[in-house]
Design an enzyme around this catalytic site. Structure first.
Site, PDB file in Angstrom:
ATOM      1  CB  CYS A  31      -0.879   0.037   1.241  1.00 28.07           C
ATOM      2  SG  CYS A  31      -1.915  -1.400   1.429  1.00 28.07           S
ATOM      3  NE  ARG A  38       4.356   1.677  -1.366  1.00 26.10           N
ATOM      4  CZ  ARG A  38       5.513   1.084  -1.052  1.00 26.10           C
ATOM      5  NH1 ARG A  38       6.554   1.238  -1.840  1.00 26.10           N
ATOM      6  NH2 ARG A  38       5.630   0.346   0.031  1.00 26.10           N
ATOM      7  CD1 TRP A  67      -2.510  -5.209  -4.539  1.00 22.24           C
ATOM      8  CD2 TRP A  67      -2.194  -6.324  -2.641  1.00 22.24           C
ATOM      9  NE1 TRP A  67      -2.435  -6.551  -4.857  1.00 22.24           N
ATOM     10  CE2 TRP A  67      -2.265  -7.259  -3.706  1.00 22.24           C
ATOM     11  CE3 TRP A  67      -2.006  -6.820  -1.355  1.00 22.24           C
ATOM     12  CZ2 TRP A  67      -2.144  -8.636  -3.528  1.00 22.24           C
ATOM     13  CZ3 TRP A  67      -1.894  -8.194  -1.160  1.00 22.24           C
ATOM     14  CH2 TRP A  67      -1.968  -9.080  -2.252  1.00 22.24           C
ATOM     15  CG  ASN A  94       2.594  -0.554   3.242  1.00 14.67           C
ATOM     16  OD1 ASN A  94       2.000  -1.572   2.868  1.00 14.67           O
ATOM     17  ND2 ASN A  94       3.820  -0.259   2.857  1.00 14.67           N
ATOM     18  N   GLY A  95       1.168  -2.692   5.506  1.00 17.11           N
ATOM     19  CA  GLY A  95       1.763  -3.879   6.135  1.00 17.11           C
ATOM     20  C   GLY A  95       0.662  -4.838   6.582  1.00 17.11           C
ATOM     21  CD  GLU A 106      10.846 -10.836 -16.876  1.00 17.06           C
ATOM     22  OE1 GLU A 106      10.855 -11.628 -15.921  1.00 17.06           O
ATOM     23  OE2 GLU A 106      10.284  -9.733 -16.815  1.00 17.06           O
ATOM     24  CE  LYS A 143       7.872  -7.661 -17.267  1.00 12.56           C
ATOM     25  NZ  LYS A 143       7.981  -8.581 -16.154  1.00 12.56           N
ATOM     26  CD  GLU A 167       4.271  -8.869 -14.492  1.00 12.47           C
ATOM     27  OE1 GLU A 167       3.974  -8.508 -13.349  1.00 12.47           O
ATOM     28  OE2 GLU A 167       5.423  -8.891 -14.914  1.00 12.47           O
ATOM     29  CG  HIS A 204      11.229 -34.693 -20.602  1.00 10.49           C
ATOM     30  ND1 HIS A 204      11.666 -35.998 -20.620  1.00 10.49           N
ATOM     31  CD2 HIS A 204      12.195 -33.970 -21.208  1.00 10.49           C
ATOM     32  CE1 HIS A 204      12.858 -36.064 -21.182  1.00 10.49           C
ATOM     33  NE2 HIS A 204      13.219 -34.846 -21.552  1.00 10.49           N
ATOM     34  CE  LYS A 206       7.834  -1.683 -10.239  1.00  8.35           C
ATOM     35  NZ  LYS A 206       8.073  -2.432 -11.489  1.00  8.35           N
TER      36      LYS A 206
HETATM   37  C1  AGP Z   1       7.719  -8.132 -12.294  1.00 11.20           C
HETATM   38  O1  AGP Z   1       7.142  -7.751 -13.525  1.00 11.20           O
HETATM   39  C2  AGP Z   1       6.701  -8.291 -11.199  1.00 11.20           C
HETATM   40  N1  AGP Z   1       6.017  -7.066 -10.998  1.00 11.20           N
HETATM   41  C3  AGP Z   1       7.228  -8.931  -9.944  1.00 11.20           C
HETATM   42  O2  AGP Z   1       7.518 -10.266 -10.287  1.00 11.20           O
HETATM   43  C4  AGP Z   1       8.496  -8.313  -9.305  1.00 11.20           C
HETATM   44  O3  AGP Z   1       9.615  -8.560 -10.126  1.00 11.20           O
HETATM   45  C5  AGP Z   1       8.729  -9.013  -7.948  1.00 11.20           C
HETATM   46  O4  AGP Z   1       7.635  -8.726  -7.119  1.00 11.20           O
HETATM   47  C6  AGP Z   1      10.036  -8.584  -7.256  1.00 11.20           C
HETATM   48  O5  AGP Z   1       9.996  -7.219  -7.017  1.00 11.20           O
HETATM   49  P1  AGP Z   1      11.369  -6.508  -6.544  1.00 11.20           P
HETATM   50  O6  AGP Z   1      12.332  -6.606  -7.697  1.00 11.20           O
HETATM   51  O7  AGP Z   1      10.984  -5.097  -6.229  1.00 11.20           O
HETATM   52  O8  AGP Z   1      11.884  -7.244  -5.335  1.00 11.20           O
END
Ligand code: AGP
Length: 614
Positions: free
Chosen positions: A2, A27, A75, A101-102, A487, A491, A494, A510, A609
């Site tokens: 958050c 966030r 969040w 936040n937490g 990766e 993308k 997500e 496999h 994020k």
């Molecule tokens: C990446 O596109 C994602 N948003 C997520 O996997 C991110 O890489 C992960 O949460 C780690 O975040 P950080 O690099 O801030 O630790």
């Protein structure tokens, strides 16, 4: 997960609160709210489900003129996204408001105890216990002292938090604290500010104060910030931090979305990172805080991270083992924290974290430090917890990454990993300085190679229809390209919500090959490297079953051009560096598919994020 903001001073609080929340929205963005103390010393709470833009409309209608206030963008962890669960939350009197936040892990016990004492709750959140605890402390043992009331409050909590509290009885004052969640404060002539990270403050100051866990800061309208440590003693010289991000970095700057802007910023970000990194004695990296002999003695490395940063770790392993010949284990932080770990004095831990606040990654770092292991952080955020707690930190200088999907941080972090690998290889004698310099100069060609790929984004746009309605897809690669497949699939998952599965190409037979049927999309990352022909065989196996193959291939590869349905071309690049370039096609492709589906590429559903809870 958050974002929180706070202000008290000479200006309208709501202006900073809303602008600050807008920059913190990455966030968390399922609901938002503000509490503003009116000139007649009443607390006005405006909050709602949805984005900060919706909150702004309601605040405009409420005409909030007060100069003290707090704000929050959420969040959800406990309690669904809704108006009633949005922060701020208040005590029984409605004269105390808090944002958080937490996670408060013992909130259920506290709620029960508070209910027995006559408190009534209006939400399903863990946070709501905070204003009620504060109310009891403020009216009781703290005798109207905000700092003591907050200290009494957090003494009852278990879990993680950054908290801001405002009280109608104390106009022109705010108290804030942190424990495992980030929070920075700033003192300016216009007033005192608080925020979850430096982004909102970049617009009002170039210098912030960093709080340590369990510090409590009293912010006053005269702009003063007084910090007390965990023991209640005055902190005479709080840790300061100069912000080198200008406020424009957190704006779209003519782009339609942050992800598009950040994809295009990758060449400059890498050029910034490489600047002045090659000195007369090889790679300049004082941040490691290790002598050549200490580096040479390292015989094992743990790389710990999450998500995209974990994929950086996979590349880091390839580069370190190939150039420095040191054994590397790459671990998901969330798994690592509950596994047996073997460290010696010659073990180095590298944590990779764009935000520097990922809870799982920080927990791993703290565990390893507790075992006497040196911890080195690769991160993008100045003053982040990772940077402050590690024994050394390399800032990738990619600039603020706002889009939830990490792009420029991913490629810059891979370059940082390459620099660490080269620094290690020179120190332990596995590479000569001339060899290191040769690779460094190859790294210097990466930005232009990315520019060339960006100029070819029309190739990515051509394949969007294949994925637009595809329920799933396979991403394949071998060697260093398997990570590019992972990766690229992340993308596509997500931001375009396509169930993309990534596998080492050799693994396809496999099991995953059972997924392939006529028209099924298969992305094959098959640059010209030492495993090229093996991957070509996998492409043929896919084609033989009717797959629609999109290949990422090296310029001039006629064999792949004749096999694949579409080719996303990349310039010739050393196989250990090609992942930094090839991934850009897959970033662009995922973004195009998401936009074709009308999705919000910057704020995908369910995500945030910075994952600051475990
Ligand atoms: C990446 O596109 C994602 N948003 C997520 O996997 C991110 O890489 C992960 O949460 C780690 O975040 P950080 O690099 O801030 O630790």
């Amino acid at each position: 997960m958050c974002g929180i903001v706070g202000y008290t001073g000479s200006k309208r609080a709501v202006d900073y609160l809303l602008d600050g929340l807008a920059t913190l929205e990455y966030r968390g963005y399922d609901s938002a709210g503000v509490a503003v103390l009116s000139p007649d010393d009443h607390l006005h709470i405006v909050k709602c489900q949805g984005r900060v833009a919706a909150l702004r409309e309601r605040c405009n209608a409420a005409n909030l003129t007060g100069t003290t206030g707090i704000g929050h963008t959420r969040w959800a962890t406990h309690g669904a996204p809704s108006d009633r669960n949005a922060h701020p939350h208040t005590d029984c009197s409605g004269r105390i408001a808090a944002v958080h936040n937490g996670i408060i892990e013992n909130f259920e016990d506290l709620r029960a105890q508070l209910r027995l004492a006559g408190h009534e709750f209006k939400s399903d959140t863990d946070t709501e216990v905070i204003p009620h605890l504060f109310e009891d402390a403020y009216k009781g043992p703290a005798q109207g002292d905000m700092v003591r009331a907050l200290r009494n409050t957090v003494a009852r909590l278990e879990g993680s938090w950054s908290i801001a509290v405002t009280c109608a009885d104390r106009p022109g004052e705010l108290v804030v604290t942190r424990h495992g969640s980030p929070l920075v404060v700033a003192s300016t002539p216009e007033g005192a500010y608080a925020a979850s990270d430096v982004m909102p403050l970049a617009a009002v100051t170039s210098h912030v104060l960093q709080l340590d866990d369990d510090d409590i800061a009293l912010l006053k309208a005269d702009g003063s910030v007084t910090v007390y440590d965990a023991g209640g003693d005055l902190v005479r010289e709080p840790k300061g931090l100069d912000i080198d991000w200008d406020a424009s970095a957190a704006t779209l700057g003519g782009y339609s979305d942050f992800m598009g802007k950040e994809i295009s910023e990758q060449p400059e970000a890498i050029e910034r990172l490489l600047k002045d990194r090659l000195g007369e004695h090889g790679i300049e990296m004082d941040e490691l805080n290790l002598t050549n002999s200490q580096l040479a003695a390292i015989d094992r490395i743990y790389v710990v991270a999450c998500g995209t940063s974990y994929h950086v770790g996979l590349i880091a392993r390839k580069l370190i083992e190939h150039w420095a010949k040191v054994s590397v284990s790459v671990e998901y932080a969330s798994e690592f924290n509950y596994s047996d770990v073997l460290v010696t004095q010659n073990t180095l831990c590298i944590i990779i974290t764009q935000s520097g606040e990922t809870a799982d990654t920080l927990s791993a770092a703290r565990r390893l430090k507790g075992m006497g292991c040196r911890v080195f952080a690769i991160t993008n955020v100045l003053g982040s917890s990772a940077a402050r707690e590690a024994d050394g930190a390399l800032y990738i200088q990619a600039g603020p990454e706002i889009a939830v999907a990490s792009t420029k941080a991913y490629t810059a972090q891979m370059v940082a990993a390459a620099l660490v690998a080269l620094r290690l290889a020179l120190a332990n004698g596995q590479m000569t300085q001339a060899e290191v310099e040769k690779v460094f100069h190859q790294l210097e060609t990466v930005p232009d190679a990315i520019r060339e790929v960006l100029n070819r984004s029309w190739q990515d746009k051509q394949v969007v229809p294949i994925f637009r309605d595809a329920p799933s897809a396979l991403y394949l690669g071998r060697g260093t390209s398997s990570t590019t497949a992972y990766e690229g699939a992340l993308k596509m998952k997500e931001i375009a919500y396509v169930h993309a599965e990534a596998y080492p190409a050799g693994e396809m037979k496999h099991g995953p090959i059972a997924l392939i049927q006529p028209g099924y999309p298969v992305v094959a990352v098959v640059p010209s490297d030492h495993v090229h022909d093996k991957t070509v065989s996998n492409v043929m196996e896919s084609k033989a079953r009717g797959a629609k193959v999109i290949a990422v291939a090296t310029d001039g590869d006629e064999q792949v051009a004749n096999l694949a349905d579409h080719v996303l071309w990349v310039p010739q690049m050393d196989e250990y560096l090609v992942p930094i370039v090839a991934v850009v096609h897959l970033q662009v492709l995922a973004r195009y598919v998401a936009k074709a589906k009308g999705l919000d590429v910057d704020k995908p559903r369910n995500l945030a994020k910075s994952v600051t809870v475990e």
